[in-house]
Write an enzyme that holds these catalytic residues in place. Sequence first.
Site, mmCIF file in Angstrom:
data_model
loop_
_atom_site.group_PDB
_atom_site.id
_atom_site.type_symbol
_atom_site.label_atom_id
_atom_site.label_comp_id
_atom_site.label_asym_id
_atom_site.label_seq_id
_atom_site.Cartn_x
_atom_site.Cartn_y
_atom_site.Cartn_z
ATOM 1 N N ASN A 100 0.691 -1.088 -0.020
ATOM 2 C CA ASN A 100 0.016 0.134 0.005
ATOM 3 C C ASN A 100 1.102 1.348 -0.113
ATOM 4 O O ASN A 100 1.200 1.689 0.788
ATOM 5 C CB ASN A 100 -0.717 -0.097 1.238
ATOM 6 C CG ASN A 100 -1.896 1.093 1.112
ATOM 7 O OD1 ASN A 100 -1.815 1.974 0.379
ATOM 8 N ND2 ASN A 100 -2.790 1.099 1.992
ATOM 9 N N ASN B 160 -5.799 6.539 -1.177
ATOM 10 C CA ASN B 160 -6.699 6.022 -2.293
ATOM 11 C C ASN B 160 -7.439 4.601 -1.736
ATOM 12 O O ASN B 160 -7.960 3.848 -2.618
ATOM 13 C CB ASN B 160 -6.128 5.687 -3.703
ATOM 14 C CG ASN B 160 -4.770 4.926 -3.471
ATOM 15 O OD1 ASN B 160 -4.849 4.099 -2.758
ATOM 16 N ND2 ASN B 160 -4.139 5.022 -4.598
ATOM 17 N N ASP B 161 -7.317 4.318 -0.621
ATOM 18 C CA ASP B 161 -7.614 2.972 -0.070
ATOM 19 C C ASP B 161 -9.347 3.039 -0.266
ATOM 20 O O ASP B 161 -9.769 1.826 -0.592
ATOM 21 C CB ASP B 161 -7.398 2.794 1.601
ATOM 22 C CG ASP B 161 -5.989 2.730 1.694
ATOM 23 O OD1 ASP B 161 -5.159 2.425 0.499
ATOM 24 O OD2 ASP B 161 -5.614 2.708 2.846
ATOM 25 N N GLY C 183 -6.111 -2.757 0.271
ATOM 26 C CA GLY C 183 -5.240 -1.578 -0.059
ATOM 27 C C GLY C 183 -4.021 -1.416 -0.912
ATOM 28 O O GLY C 183 -3.313 -0.351 -0.937
ATOM 29 N N ASP D 53 -1.581 -1.195 -4.064
ATOM 30 C CA ASP D 53 -1.960 -0.160 -5.167
ATOM 31 C C ASP D 53 -0.603 -0.085 -6.011
ATOM 32 O O ASP D 53 0.336 -0.625 -5.884
ATOM 33 C CB ASP D 53 -2.549 1.239 -4.724
ATOM 34 C CG ASP D 53 -1.546 1.914 -3.883
ATOM 35 O OD1 ASP D 53 -0.108 1.416 -3.831
ATOM 36 O OD2 ASP D 53 -1.956 2.814 -2.734
ATOM 37 N N ASP E 15 -6.577 -13.386 -19.787
ATOM 38 C CA ASP E 15 -7.271 -14.350 -18.913
ATOM 39 C C ASP E 15 -8.380 -15.390 -19.893
ATOM 40 O O ASP E 15 -8.672 -14.885 -20.652
ATOM 41 C CB ASP E 15 -8.086 -13.499 -17.825
ATOM 42 C CG ASP E 15 -8.776 -14.423 -16.849
ATOM 43 O OD1 ASP E 15 -8.158 -15.048 -16.009
ATOM 44 O OD2 ASP E 15 -10.038 -14.287 -16.870
ATOM 45 N N GLU F 290 -3.995 -17.639 -21.167
ATOM 46 C CA GLU F 290 -4.161 -18.688 -20.282
ATOM 47 C C GLU F 290 -5.114 -19.669 -20.974
ATOM 48 O O GLU F 290 -6.246 -19.576 -21.067
ATOM 49 C CB GLU F 290 -5.001 -18.174 -18.880
ATOM 50 C CG GLU F 290 -5.246 -19.261 -17.924
ATOM 51 C CD GLU F 290 -6.490 -18.693 -16.752
ATOM 52 O OE1 GLU F 290 -6.180 -19.220 -15.684
ATOM 53 O OE2 GLU F 290 -7.076 -17.887 -17.011
#
Length: 616
Positions: A132, A137-138, A157, A159, A328, A357
């Site tokens: 974090n 910006n949490d 949290g 980032d 993905d 993937e």
Amino acid sequence: MKNLLSILILLLSMTLFSQVEKIEPPFWWSEMHHPELQLMVYGKDIAQYDVAFSNTIQITNIQKTENPNYLFVTINTKNVSPGTYEIQFSRDHKIVSTKLYEFKLRRENSALRKGFDSSDLIYLIMPDRFANGNPDNDNTEDTLEKMNREELSGRHGGDIQGIIDHLDYLEDLGVTAIWSTPLLEDNEPIYSYHTYAQSDYYRIDPRFGTNEDYKRLASEMHKRDMKLLMDYVTNHWGSKHWMILDLPSKDWIHYWENGENGFQRSSYRMTTQFDSNASKADKEACMNGWFDTTMPDINQKNPLVLNYMIQNAIWWVEFADLDGFRVDTYSYNDKEGIAKWTKAIMDEYPNFNIAGEVWMHNQAQMAYWQKDSKIGAIDNYNSHLPTVMDFTLHDAILEMFAEDEQGWDKGMVKAYENFVNDFLYADINNIFVFAGNHDTNRINGIYGSDINTYKMIMTLIATVRGIPQVYYGDELGMVGNKDLKGDGDIRRDFPGGWEGDPMNAFAAEGRTAEQTEYFEFSKKIFNWRKSKSVIHTGKTMQFVPEHNVYVYFRYDADDKVMVIINNNPKAQTLDLKRFAEMIGTATNGKDVLSEERISLEDRLTIDGKTSMIIEL
């Protein structure tokens, strides 16, 4: 009366201005390989207006959908110079509003950017759980789920700033590329930290930072000769995506009439994609089914959908200066659609790289999805996908190091048998090799934090053909068990990534003795690998394991490396005459791990549960 008319025109213009809520892509670049650009214009009843570009930009097509809130405007950008241009909206031949649209100057040699390859070591980060760097910006007003580190499946949290802050740590470890799980906005009310249910494809989730922060991450990495891979999701969007909440057309997604809100879960039977005996119903059950209730399945057969996603991917490459994609659930997409998506990006960037993937358990089935696959050619199919992921090797790693006794199909024979099938792949160096990722159990959890087993596994991952990928925290012995506690347990917070953490494993002085041993081994082998072209692109010769000892060589015209992995609990003595065709006239070598000189003239004894990397 004249003043009243002017006021009415102004009000009409202001009303329209408020109606044009989005134009995507939000800007573009001049001199792109593909000259056509399709702008998605969104706003209340926007389809009732006529659209024109000022200056010399030619509109070649305007397409409306069943939803009047959308216009798809195709323009020809050939010979368009960098600058700002005016889009005019009119009704009854009168211009009632304008919007400005910018074409930027591309970076020098942007089209020739070099993607990740087998010379790289890729470090997989789950950003919410790494560090974090910006507590401000949490939580944000415009996102639903709030930070709660007490909840295993909640947001914690981490980032983008947290990644930037610890690039020195990763560089020291020997990492040359970062694959971060998705960073785009995911506005689901719960379980949004993994960010695979994205709600805005042009916006970094504000709890991770801003678009500019993401660009800055790439810039800081490039200063260190490191590469950045974006985790891109083509198969599904999030249920809170603004376009899902106001679909351009019903066939934008695969909508199941008998399902709740169109939902029907995928059968996950990816083999139906190439099964010549498969029923149409079974094919659709896999390809068109939703991955989960919050992940509507996107219809890549719709040309508007496919073009939107192609342009979005290219936009991010240009904007953030990316070095690759990891895609993905690649093999769940419409296979013709995803092949067009992949080819369009590779046409724009011929030296780029994309890893898909393809979570299957058979080498032929995985090889089917690689670019120019001879197996795919049997089905008249070419995905144009440069890189696939070696899930069969991963499957073997999860079992073979617990098998002390070698049998016909047990122990290190599983590694040998995996590489026996290398002939199936069109490009054997373009394969991710890995022991774990964010969806699999932690290897240190499986093997009980046995550092000897970890060393054998990393020896294998770092020296076989392909592109090694390691999962954050494994280099410290981090554990977790998804079978007992769910995915959150294999995605624990990196120790030291949060202010107030009781220990800081980012710093040497903050690590336990056990963590230090894990880290120092990883650092040694990863940094050694950086300069070994024989490991990056050399050939492989392997020998059938005996007594649970696996021996293979990586070699080219200039160099030769002998790798020995003894998975037997007891020391084993090798008769080196067996390997004469590779040892040749060499009488000794240096073990990279112990830094000792090793005689290669007669016999060699290796301790139990130990590996050696011998430079001849």
